[in-house]
Enzyme design. Structure first.
Site, PDB file in Angstrom:
ATOM      1  N   THR A  14      84.227  23.929 130.630  1.00 27.30           N
ATOM      2  CA  THR A  14      83.706  25.293 130.420  1.00 27.30           C
ATOM      3  C   THR A  14      82.300  25.488 130.978  1.00 27.30           C
ATOM      4  O   THR A  14      81.821  26.613 131.076  1.00 27.30           O
ATOM      5  CB  THR A  14      83.693  25.656 128.917  1.00 27.30           C
ATOM      6  OG1 THR A  14      82.928  24.655 128.229  1.00 27.30           O
ATOM      7  CG2 THR A  14      85.097  25.733 128.347  1.00 27.30           C
ATOM      8  N   SER A 143      75.986   8.058 132.324  1.00 30.21           N
ATOM      9  CA  SER A 143      74.639   8.612 132.500  1.00 30.21           C
ATOM     10  C   SER A 143      73.717   7.466 132.873  1.00 30.21           C
ATOM     11  O   SER A 143      74.034   6.298 132.615  1.00 30.21           O
ATOM     12  CB  SER A 143      74.168   9.224 131.169  1.00 30.21           C
ATOM     13  OG  SER A 143      72.783   9.523 131.211  1.00 30.21           O
ATOM     14  N   TYR A 156      71.734   8.933 121.701  1.00 31.25           N
ATOM     15  CA  TYR A 156      72.411   9.397 122.928  1.00 31.25           C
ATOM     16  C   TYR A 156      72.569   8.221 123.896  1.00 31.25           C
ATOM     17  O   TYR A 156      73.646   7.996 124.447  1.00 31.25           O
ATOM     18  CB  TYR A 156      71.626  10.539 123.583  1.00 31.25           C
ATOM     19  CG  TYR A 156      72.268  10.999 124.872  1.00 31.25           C
ATOM     20  CD1 TYR A 156      73.493  11.677 124.855  1.00 31.25           C
ATOM     21  CD2 TYR A 156      71.678  10.734 126.111  1.00 31.25           C
ATOM     22  CE1 TYR A 156      74.103  12.088 126.041  1.00 31.25           C
ATOM     23  CE2 TYR A 156      72.283  11.143 127.299  1.00 31.25           C
ATOM     24  CZ  TYR A 156      73.488  11.814 127.258  1.00 31.25           C
ATOM     25  OH  TYR A 156      74.103  12.214 128.432  1.00 31.25           O
ATOM     26  N   PRO A 186      74.920   9.940 136.212  1.00 33.21           N
ATOM     27  CA  PRO A 186      73.818  10.726 136.763  1.00 33.21           C
ATOM     28  C   PRO A 186      72.552  10.654 135.914  1.00 33.21           C
ATOM     29  O   PRO A 186      72.615  10.447 134.698  1.00 33.21           O
ATOM     30  CB  PRO A 186      74.357  12.167 136.743  1.00 33.21           C
ATOM     31  CG  PRO A 186      75.724  12.108 136.130  1.00 33.21           C
ATOM     32  CD  PRO A 186      75.882  10.778 135.478  1.00 33.21           C
TER      33      PRO A 186
HETATM   34  P1  NDP Z   1      77.234  21.041 129.480  1.00 31.75           P
HETATM   35  O1  NDP Z   1      76.701  21.311 128.115  1.00 31.75           O
HETATM   36  O2  NDP Z   1      77.026  22.047 130.532  1.00 31.75           O
HETATM   37  O3  NDP Z   1      78.794  20.713 129.401  1.00 31.75           O
HETATM   38  C1  NDP Z   1      79.345  19.973 128.345  1.00 31.75           C
HETATM   39  C2  NDP Z   1      80.841  20.213 128.298  1.00 31.75           C
HETATM   40  O4  NDP Z   1      81.385  19.412 127.248  1.00 31.75           O
HETATM   41  C3  NDP Z   1      81.175  21.660 127.963  1.00 31.75           C
HETATM   42  O5  NDP Z   1      82.223  22.109 128.780  1.00 31.75           O
HETATM   43  C4  NDP Z   1      81.602  21.617 126.510  1.00 31.75           C
HETATM   44  O6  NDP Z   1      82.615  22.572 126.277  1.00 31.75           O
HETATM   45  C5  NDP Z   1      82.201  20.192 126.415  1.00 31.75           C
HETATM   46  N1  NDP Z   1      82.172  19.713 125.044  1.00 31.75           N
HETATM   47  C6  NDP Z   1      81.092  19.404 124.293  1.00 31.75           C
HETATM   48  N2  NDP Z   1      81.476  19.057 123.047  1.00 31.75           N
HETATM   49  C7  NDP Z   1      82.829  19.159 123.015  1.00 31.75           C
HETATM   50  C8  NDP Z   1      83.807  18.945 122.017  1.00 31.75           C
HETATM   51  N3  NDP Z   1      83.468  18.552 120.781  1.00 31.75           N
HETATM   52  N4  NDP Z   1      85.111  19.148 122.317  1.00 31.75           N
HETATM   53  C9  NDP Z   1      85.459  19.546 123.568  1.00 31.75           C
HETATM   54  N5  NDP Z   1      84.592  19.757 124.562  1.00 31.75           N
HETATM   55  C10 NDP Z   1      83.287  19.562 124.287  1.00 31.75           C
HETATM   56  O7  NDP Z   1      76.574  19.659 129.914  1.00 31.75           O
HETATM   57  P2  NDP Z   1      76.828  18.685 131.160  1.00 31.75           P
HETATM   58  O8  NDP Z   1      77.716  19.284 132.160  1.00 31.75           O
HETATM   59  O9  NDP Z   1      75.511  18.214 131.572  1.00 31.75           O
HETATM   60  O10 NDP Z   1      77.564  17.478 130.410  1.00 31.75           O
HETATM   61  C11 NDP Z   1      78.756  16.878 130.873  1.00 31.75           C
HETATM   62  C12 NDP Z   1      78.656  15.376 130.718  1.00 31.75           C
HETATM   63  O11 NDP Z   1      77.636  14.901 131.570  1.00 31.75           O
HETATM   64  C13 NDP Z   1      78.285  14.895 129.319  1.00 31.75           C
HETATM   65  O12 NDP Z   1      79.073  13.773 129.013  1.00 31.75           O
HETATM   66  C14 NDP Z   1      76.822  14.493 129.451  1.00 31.75           C
HETATM   67  O13 NDP Z   1      76.462  13.520 128.525  1.00 31.75           O
HETATM   68  C15 NDP Z   1      76.825  13.978 130.870  1.00 31.75           C
HETATM   69  N6  NDP Z   1      75.532  13.893 131.553  1.00 31.75           N
HETATM   70  C16 NDP Z   1      74.730  15.009 131.675  1.00 31.75           C
HETATM   71  C17 NDP Z   1      73.541  14.916 132.350  1.00 31.75           C
HETATM   72  C18 NDP Z   1      72.596  16.071 132.459  1.00 31.75           C
HETATM   73  O14 NDP Z   1      71.390  15.856 132.698  1.00 31.75           O
HETATM   74  N7  NDP Z   1      73.042  17.318 132.342  1.00 31.75           N
HETATM   75  C19 NDP Z   1      73.122  13.653 132.966  1.00 31.75           C
HETATM   76  C20 NDP Z   1      74.042  12.554 132.784  1.00 31.75           C
HETATM   77  C21 NDP Z   1      75.207  12.695 132.123  1.00 31.75           C
HETATM   78  P3  NDP Z   1      82.725  23.512 124.977  1.00 31.75           P
HETATM   79  O15 NDP Z   1      81.333  23.725 124.469  1.00 31.75           O
HETATM   80  O16 NDP Z   1      83.392  24.754 125.491  1.00 31.75           O
HETATM   81  O17 NDP Z   1      83.593  22.732 124.046  1.00 31.75           O
HETATM   82  C1  8X3 Z   2      71.533  12.930 130.578  1.00 31.96           C
HETATM   83  C2  8X3 Z   2      70.342  12.396 131.295  1.00 31.96           C
HETATM   84  O1  8X3 Z   2      68.048  11.330 130.948  1.00 31.96           O
HETATM   85  O2  8X3 Z   2      68.565  13.328 129.655  1.00 31.96           O
HETATM   86  O3  8X3 Z   2      72.473  11.937 130.352  1.00 31.96           O
HETATM   87  O4  8X3 Z   2      69.592  11.217 129.105  1.00 31.96           O
HETATM   88  S1  8X3 Z   2      69.100  12.039 130.187  1.00 31.96           S
END
Ligand code: NDP
Ligand code: 8X3
Length: 261
Positions: A14, A143, A156, A186
């Site tokens: 999403t 991550s 986390y 990432p």
């Molecule tokens: P967003 O918040 O943009 O996306 C997170 C997604 O996870 C949403 O689509 C959300 O959908 C879904 N989600 C969260 N909780 C639930 C749940 N309980 N059930 C189902 N779906 C869930 O963040 P990111 O795109 O950044 O995150 C995606 C992944 O990348 C994560 O695992 C994050 O830890 C990882 N990550 C992010 C980084 C960053 O700096 N942004 C760096 C490294 C890793 P909805 O709310 O509709 O359920």
């Molecule tokens: C997300 C990157 O550095 O905020 O996984 O943990 S950081």
């Protein structure tokens, strides 16, 4: 029904990395199962992908923390829709930013339940068919927090270290069934709701990308697609990636967004 083309199930489609990956996989002609808790967003994304790329898309709305709901959703996939070629375990989040003695239990539980148990539930439900078919690819979004730790990142970071261990362990369990298990790790990524979610919607605190260029969700999607599109005998185990202005989990050149200029 006509055979589906390289069916990809993406958790957390999403927003952010999951959404960018869904768009890229669709652009490349893959059929998709897109999941998340926000039904309207899933429907809207489906509409966009179907009309723009003429792929087949099934939205599935469920909370990965709820095993019963996850089982029901995955169990509702019948016939060709149950033959998932690629599982992208992306749904995840950080909650809070506190030293351990001040951490909120609710935050800890949300992160552990989503990032670890949610990933495990989905994998447990999708992998048996891959084992039976003796093919498949599981890609976990880890991550840099799964490789290093930073102040106030405690739980986390622990969940992402858990993802890193699971990627390696699941690969050991499944490699004999020709199933590839990979991860993408990432550093900071913008065009996501990650910071907004971490800081409970506090938009001021969530402004963490203003003084440097982090990765974008599209950059990460490109890496995910690269992992997924290798020849079948190649398994990329991990891609660790950061923006050029980020050196490691703690060291960032915050002297301005030099690549916007
Ligand atoms: P967003 O918040 O943009 O996306 C997170 C997604 O996870 C949403 O689509 C959300 O959908 C879904 N989600 C969260 N909780 C639930 C749940 N309980 N059930 C189902 N779906 C869930 O963040 P990111 O795109 O950044 O995150 C995606 C992944 O990348 C994560 O695992 C994050 O830890 C990882 N990550 C992010 C980084 C960053 O700096 N942004 C760096 C490294 C890793 P909805 O709310 O509709 O359920
Ligand atoms: C997300 C990157 O550095 O905020 O996984 O943990 S950081």
């Amino acid at each position: 029904m006509k055979k589906l083309t390289n069916l990809v199930l993406i958790t957390g489609a999403t927003s952010g990395i999951g959404k960018a990956s869904a768009i890229l996989f669709a652009k490349k002609g893959n059929d998709l199962i897109i999941t998340g808790r926000r039904k309207e967003r899933l429907e809207k994304l489906k509409e966009k992908l179907v009309s723009k790329y003429a792929v087949k898309v099934k939205p599935l709305c469920f909370d990965v923390r709820n095993y019963k709901a996850t089982k029901k959703a995955i169990g509702s996939l019948k016939g060709k829709w149950s033959e998932i070629d690629i599982l992208l375990n992306n749904a995840g989040l950080a909650k809070g930013f506190s030293s351990i003695e001040e951490g909120e239990l609710e935050h800890w539980e949300t992160m552990i339940d989503t990032n670890l148990k949610g990933l495990l539930y989905v994998t447990r439900l999708v992998s048996p068919k891959m084992v039976k078919a003796k093919k498949g690819h599981i890609i976990n979004i880890c991550s840099t927090a799964g490789h290093g730790v930073y102040p106030k990142g405690n739980v986390y970071c622990a969940t992402k270290h858990g993802v890193e261990a699971l990627t390696r362990a699941i690969r050991i369990d499944l490699h004999e069934y020709n199933i590839r298990v990979s991860q993408v790790s990432p550093g900071h990524v913008e065009e996501t709701e990650f910071a907004k979610v971490r800081f409970d919607g506090d938009t001021q605190r969530a402004k963490i990308y203003e003084d440097f260029n982090p990765l974008t969700s599209k950059d990460v999607a490109q890496a995910v697609y690269f992992v997924a599109s290798q020849p079948k005998h190649v398994n990329i185990q991990d891609i660790v990636m950061m923006g050029t202005q980020q050196a490691n989990v703690t060291i960032i050149n915050r002297n301005g967004r030099i690549y916007d200029k």
